[in-house]
Design a protein around this motif. Structure first.
Motif, PDB file in Angstrom:
ATOM      1  N   LEU A 209      -0.013   5.214   7.477  1.00 28.40           N
ATOM      2  CA  LEU A 209      -0.424   3.848   7.818  1.00 28.40           C
ATOM      3  C   LEU A 209      -0.509   2.941   6.596  1.00 28.40           C
ATOM      4  CD1 LEU A 209      -3.364   4.686  10.299  1.00 28.40           C
ATOM      5  CD2 LEU A 209      -1.027   4.030  10.906  1.00 28.40           C
ATOM      6  N   ILE A 210      -0.684   3.532   5.404  1.00 31.24           N
ATOM      7  CA  ILE A 210      -1.069   2.743   4.239  1.00 31.24           C
ATOM      8  C   ILE A 210       0.091   1.980   3.595  1.00 31.24           C
ATOM      9  CG2 ILE A 210      -2.067   2.847   1.927  1.00 31.24           C
ATOM     10  CD1 ILE A 210      -3.636   5.299   2.821  1.00 31.24           C
ATOM     11  N   VAL A 211       1.162   2.677   3.233  1.00 32.76           N
ATOM     12  CA  VAL A 211       2.189   2.079   2.372  1.00 32.76           C
ATOM     13  C   VAL A 211       2.896   0.877   3.003  1.00 32.76           C
ATOM     14  CG1 VAL A 211       4.348   2.510   1.153  1.00 32.76           C
ATOM     15  CG2 VAL A 211       2.528   4.189   1.060  1.00 32.76           C
ATOM     16  N   PRO A 212       3.342   0.935   4.271  1.00 28.76           N
ATOM     17  CA  PRO A 212       3.985  -0.256   4.837  1.00 28.76           C
ATOM     18  C   PRO A 212       3.067  -1.475   4.825  1.00 28.76           C
ATOM     19  CG  PRO A 212       4.452   1.656   6.201  1.00 28.76           C
ATOM     20  CD  PRO A 212       3.409   2.077   5.219  1.00 28.76           C
ATOM     21  N   ALA A 213       1.785  -1.269   5.136  1.00 29.54           N
ATOM     22  CA  ALA A 213       0.831  -2.387   5.133  1.00 29.54           C
ATOM     23  C   ALA A 213       0.626  -2.924   3.720  1.00 29.54           C
ATOM     24  CB  ALA A 213      -0.500  -1.939   5.732  1.00 29.54           C
ATOM     25  N   ALA A 214       0.544  -2.022   2.735  1.00 29.40           N
ATOM     26  CA  ALA A 214       0.327  -2.448   1.343  1.00 29.40           C
ATOM     27  C   ALA A 214       1.499  -3.263   0.827  1.00 29.40           C
ATOM     28  CB  ALA A 214       0.085  -1.226   0.457  1.00 29.40           C
ATOM     29  N   PHE A 215       2.726  -2.794   1.058  1.00 28.84           N
ATOM     30  CA  PHE A 215       3.898  -3.510   0.574  1.00 28.84           C
ATOM     31  C   PHE A 215       4.100  -4.827   1.338  1.00 28.84           C
ATOM     32  CE2 PHE A 215       4.878   0.290  -1.714  1.00 28.84           C
ATOM     33  CZ  PHE A 215       5.703  -0.102  -2.741  1.00 28.84           C
ATOM     34  N   THR A 216       3.750  -4.846   2.617  1.00 32.83           N
ATOM     35  CA  THR A 216       3.833  -6.098   3.381  1.00 32.83           C
ATOM     36  C   THR A 216       2.833  -7.107   2.850  1.00 32.83           C
ATOM     37  OG1 THR A 216       4.505  -4.875   5.358  1.00 32.83           O
ATOM     38  CG2 THR A 216       3.682  -7.115   5.685  1.00 32.83           C
ATOM     39  N   PHE A 217       1.607  -6.658   2.587  1.00 39.00           N
ATOM     40  CA  PHE A 217       0.570  -7.533   2.024  1.00 39.00           C
ATOM     41  C   PHE A 217       1.049  -8.118   0.705  1.00 39.00           C
ATOM     42  CE2 PHE A 217      -3.199  -8.833  -0.130  1.00 39.00           C
ATOM     43  CZ  PHE A 217      -4.137  -9.133   0.851  1.00 39.00           C
ATOM     44  N   SER A 218       1.614  -7.265  -0.156  1.00 37.45           N
ATOM     45  CA  SER A 218       2.088  -7.723  -1.456  1.00 37.45           C
ATOM     46  C   SER A 218       3.239  -8.711  -1.312  1.00 37.45           C
ATOM     47  CB  SER A 218       2.538  -6.513  -2.293  1.00 37.45           C
ATOM     48  OG  SER A 218       3.031  -6.918  -3.547  1.00 37.45           O
ATOM     49  N   ALA A 219       4.188  -8.411  -0.429  1.00 42.96           N
ATOM     50  CA  ALA A 219       5.357  -9.284  -0.252  1.00 42.96           C
ATOM     51  C   ALA A 219       4.974 -10.646   0.303  1.00 42.96           C
ATOM     52  CB  ALA A 219       6.363  -8.606   0.677  1.00 42.96           C
ATOM     53  N   LYS A 230       7.489  -8.359  -9.231  1.00 39.91           N
ATOM     54  CA  LYS A 230       6.261  -7.782  -8.683  1.00 39.91           C
ATOM     55  C   LYS A 230       6.530  -6.421  -8.062  1.00 39.91           C
ATOM     56  CE  LYS A 230       2.169  -8.945  -5.986  1.00 39.91           C
ATOM     57  NZ  LYS A 230       1.471  -9.984  -5.210  1.00 39.91           N
ATOM     58  N   VAL A 231       7.660  -6.281  -7.368  1.00 45.34           N
ATOM     59  CA  VAL A 231       8.012  -4.985  -6.787  1.00 45.34           C
ATOM     60  C   VAL A 231       8.214  -3.954  -7.896  1.00 45.34           C
ATOM     61  CG1 VAL A 231       9.825  -3.725  -5.572  1.00 45.34           C
ATOM     62  CG2 VAL A 231       8.981  -5.873  -4.644  1.00 45.34           C
ATOM     63  N   ALA A 232       8.833  -4.375  -9.001  1.00 44.01           N
ATOM     64  CA  ALA A 232       9.025  -3.465 -10.133  1.00 44.01           C
ATOM     65  C   ALA A 232       7.679  -3.020 -10.693  1.00 44.01           C
ATOM     66  CB  ALA A 232       9.852  -4.141 -11.223  1.00 44.01           C
ATOM     67  N   PHE A 233       6.745  -3.958 -10.787  1.00 45.30           N
ATOM     68  CA  PHE A 233       5.418  -3.600 -11.297  1.00 45.30           C
ATOM     69  C   PHE A 233       4.709  -2.660 -10.328  1.00 45.30           C
ATOM     70  CE2 PHE A 233       1.049  -4.475 -12.825  1.00 45.30           C
ATOM     71  CZ  PHE A 233       1.268  -4.210 -14.173  1.00 45.30           C
TER      72      PHE A 233
END
Length: 486
Positions: A209-219, A230-233
């Motif tokens: 559940l975590i990673v898709p939500a985290a990357f969506t939040f960041s994007a 930012k994705v590289a970081f």
């Protein structure tokens, strides 16, 4: 009035100082003079947990306080000197009012969540098979248990993507962190292969559940022309997890137990859930945004850019699965022990992290992601070919360094490509399927070659050819990467 960050550092520093003195002054004499071995094990475990909290406090203070590098360095050194924490506390008490608190960068919480999710994964690698054996699992069950996490993780990724688009990433992040941390504690109660299978199903699913939500939040909270950087970081924290996770779990499990290792990871998850509630809650989805999400989108997640990103995710982790499966065997046939396999994997991770965090990360906002993706995939394919021909430690280190360069180019490229190819209201679902392909790639890479009639060199050659063919297809496909109409 909010507490000063240095206050948290002082409190955890004093706790670390007291636990260190108890370990040296009470627990160790009890073991070496009184013969009570459990004293050091128990006090050492307590001190280890407190030190982890202290290290987090150092990091948090370094982020929030406008001071020089001297102070966090001194704080870290003080932890290894008897009475050092108390001397440091005296100095910090005087210095506390002299330093201003900087605004908190919420992105650091998201990066830390990504780190937690991947260290949860990488910490399992050195210990899960032996742990399964210790509770009576057969050889077949051991292999099944190891792969079961990735399979159920795929379902969690997909569900996370769907729910993220409907209710926003914040709630999914909190639920994922709490459930995953709780699932990690279940390993304490595992006493049979059947119960271990149940725990692995639960753990893999909720962790997904975590990673898709985290990357969506960041994007969704990133300026368009800074997405690649930012994705590289973010990839830096994935790389750090790949470097730290196996070493941490291997060392700690040998001194304590596998459930204790998972408890340490669980504590980090619970802390991040608390920090997320405090710092990320203001970024909850507004009513207007929710209305947009429930309406049919004019965009689509099925386009050339998304297909490239998904294929990149699958073959990236397919390659990783092959490395995890064949590299230790190749090293063993050359007459080296398992330590070389570990340092080789750390080498590629370190190279990747350096490229993520250095100014080289600007390339992802200046060069089309298809180009960096093709180059990265090509370098990884070339590395697979060269590994099969490498027979000395020097050549293996050079080839794994080249593999790290390819990984560093490919990972941000496919993430940037996915962001550009999907509208915000569908990005959660897109990331859900994206990381489902990640999980499937790991399973495929470590299992397909086991079914095919290849020796070790043949397996590397087969994988290298496949990656080079995919790189060539991407390079010659000139379609636009961001074919989404907003």
């Amino acid at each position: 009035m909010r507490a000063h960050p240095i206050s948290f550092l002082r409190i955890t520093g004093l706790l670390d100082g007291f636990s260190f003195l108890f370990l040296l002054g009470i627990a160790m004499p009890m073991k070496y003079i009184g013969g009570i071995d459990a004293a050091v094990s128990i006090m050492g475990s307590i001190h280890g947990v407190i030190f982890c909290l202290y290290a987090l406090a150092i990091l948090y203070t370094a982020i929030r306080v406008d001071w020089s590098l001297f102070w966090p360095t001194a704080a870290l050194v003080a932890a290894f000197i008897p009475l050092g924490n108390f001397i440091l506390d005296f100095k910090l008490k005087k210095a506390q009012t002299q330093y201003k608190v900087k605004p908190f960068n919420f992105s650091l919480i998201v990066y830390s969540i990504v780190f937690f999710s991947f260290i949860d994964l990488f910490a399992q690698l050195p210990v899960m098979s032996t742990f399964a054996t210790s509770v009576g699992a057969s050889t077949f069950i051991v292999g099944f248990v190891v792969g079961l996490y990735s399979l159920t993780n795929t379902l969690g990724n997909i569900l996370s993507g769907i729910l993220t688009d409907k209710i926003g990433p914040f709630k999914i992040l909190i639920v994922g962190l709490l459930l995953t941390s709780g699932a990690l504690l279940l390993y304490y109660f595992v006493d049979s292969p059947t119960f271990l299978i149940i725990v692995r199903i639960i753990h893999g699913f909720v962790a997904g559940l975590i990673v898709p939500a985290a990357f969506t939040f960041s994007a969704n909270t990133t300026i368009n022309n800074q997405q690649g950087k930012k994705v590289a970081f973010t990839g830096t924290f994935v790389g750090l997890a790949a470097i730290i996770g196996p070493a941490f779990s291997g060392i700690m499990a040998s001194k304590t137990s596998v459930p204790f290792v998972f408890t340490c990871v669980a504590i980090l998850g619970f802390l991040l859930a608390i920090l997320s509630v405090i710092f990320l809650s203001k970024y909850k989805v507004s009513k207007k945004e929710k209305e947009v999400r429930v309406q049919p989108s004019s965009g689509s997640i099925i386009n050339a850019g998304v297909i490239k990103a998904y294929s990149g995710a699958f073959f990236l982790m397919f390659s990783q699965g092959v490395i995890a499966y064949l590299l230790p065997l190749h090293v063993q046939t050359l007459g080296y022990d398992s330590r070389l396999s570990g340092t080789l994997m750390s080498t590629f991770g370190i190279i990747a992290v350096l490229l993520f965090v250095l100014p080289t990360n600007r390339i992802f906002d200046r060069v089309a992601p298809s180009i960096t993706m093709a180059i990265g995939m090509g370098l990884m394919g070339l590395s697979q070919l060269l590994i099969s021909q490498s027979t000395t430690t020097l050549t293996l280190y050079i080839v794994l360094g080249l593999y790290g360069v390819g990984f560093a180019l490919l990972f941000p490229s496919i993430n940037t490509m996915l962001i550009k190819a999907t509208p915000a209201e569908l990005r959660g679902k897109a990331y859900g399927y994206f990381y489902a392909f990640f999980s499937l790639g790991v399973v495929a890479g470590s299992s397909v070659l086991g079914w095919l009639p290849f020796n070790i060199s043949g397996g590397f050659l087969f994988t290298g050819v496949i990656l080079l063919l995919i790189a060539a297809i991407i390079a010659f496909n000139k379609q636009e990467d961001h074919a989404v109409n907003y």
